[in-house]
Motif scaffolding. Structure first.
Motif, PDB file in Angstrom:
ATOM      1  N   ILE A  74      89.605-109.213  51.327  1.00 13.66           N
ATOM      2  CA  ILE A  74      88.901-109.996  51.089  1.00 13.66           C
ATOM      3  C   ILE A  74      87.996-111.164  51.763  1.00 13.66           C
ATOM      4  O   ILE A  74      87.441-112.172  51.506  1.00 13.66           O
ATOM      5  CB  ILE A  74      90.413-110.869  50.785  1.00 13.66           C
ATOM      6  N   SER A  77      84.593-110.382  52.717  1.00 14.99           N
ATOM      7  CA  SER A  77      83.808-110.211  51.043  1.00 14.99           C
ATOM      8  C   SER A  77      83.672-112.200  50.495  1.00 14.99           C
ATOM      9  O   SER A  77      82.341-112.323  49.965  1.00 14.99           O
ATOM     10  CB  SER A  77      84.717-109.838  49.902  1.00 14.99           C
ATOM     11  N   GLN A  90      87.734-110.446  44.808  1.00 14.01           N
ATOM     12  CA  GLN A  90      88.481-110.508  45.453  1.00 14.01           C
ATOM     13  C   GLN A  90      89.265-109.213  46.309  1.00 14.01           C
ATOM     14  O   GLN A  90      89.366-108.858  46.691  1.00 14.01           O
ATOM     15  CB  GLN A  90      88.999-111.572  46.089  1.00 14.01           C
ATOM     16  N   PHE A  92      90.926-105.781  46.148  1.00 17.49           N
ATOM     17  CA  PHE A  92      90.118-104.722  47.584  1.00 17.49           C
ATOM     18  C   PHE A  92      91.897-103.161  47.045  1.00 17.49           C
ATOM     19  O   PHE A  92      92.900-103.609  47.260  1.00 17.49           O
ATOM     20  CB  PHE A  92      90.493-105.651  49.014  1.00 17.49           C
ATOM     21  N   GLY A 123      80.174-103.583  49.059  1.00 14.68           N
ATOM     22  CA  GLY A 123      82.317-103.597  49.348  1.00 14.68           C
ATOM     23  C   GLY A 123      82.810-102.496  49.406  1.00 14.68           C
ATOM     24  O   GLY A 123      84.042-102.478  48.467  1.00 14.68           O
ATOM     25  N   ARG A 148      85.679-102.910  46.991  1.00 15.05           N
ATOM     26  CA  ARG A 148      86.139-104.025  46.339  1.00 15.05           C
ATOM     27  C   ARG A 148      86.191-104.227  45.108  1.00 15.05           C
ATOM     28  O   ARG A 148      84.965-103.365  44.546  1.00 15.05           O
ATOM     29  CB  ARG A 148      85.179-105.210  46.626  1.00 15.05           C
TER      30      ARG A 148
END
Length: 150
Positions: A74, A77, A90, A92, A123, A148
């Motif tokens: 998070i 990202s 957000q 994961f 991601g 993600r």
């Protein structure tokens, strides 16, 4: 990036019964550390080795994944998408684990999870993670990978 460490735990999609992250202690673009207290009232202790409760290995992996993979993912990202000024999902999720166990975790134990980034791209996040007890004794270590947007 100005973001409280408490914010990261609040982004996890879990309720109190399945949240295994109490505090993020430190984080940067390469590593994270956090803690969780396996208090005696956790419901799985009632049924897992009833006469001698011990934390299931899958719960230890989940604790490592919540702190060392999900919270870290998070954070990374958010950093990447703030730099690009884009929106991101957000969430994961753990997709692979390879863990070794060295010591049991009994009710009442406080653990520290730390993770080092191996890579974060497209991601996907892969980390080397370890869990230690309050005495600094190794409980488990290994590699976790996640994605993600799950």
């Amino acid at each position: 990036m100005e973001q409280s460490l408490e914010y990261l735990i609040k982004q996890l999609p879990y309720g109190d019964g399945f949240l295994f992250a109490d505090e993020i202690l430190a984080i940067d673009s390469e590593q994270i550390s956090g803690e969780f207290h396996f208090h005696k009232g956790l419901n799985f202790y009632e049924s897992h080795f009833q006469d001698h409760p011990v934390t299931p290995g899958v719960i230890l992996i989940e604790c490592c994944a919540q702190i060392g993979l999900a919270c870290f993912g998070i954070y990374l990202s958010t950093m990447a998408h703030e730099a690009q000024k884009t929106e991101t999902n957000q969430a994961f999720a753990l997709v692979a684990s390879d863990m070794e166990f060295f010591s049991p975790v009994y009710p009442g134990t406080k653990v520290r999870v730390s993770a080092q980034k191996e890579y974060f791209r497209f991601g996907k996040l892969k980390v080397k993670v370890k869990m230690e007890n309050e005495k600094g004794e190794l409980i488990c270590k290994g590699t976790l990978a996640g994605m993600r947007g799950i």
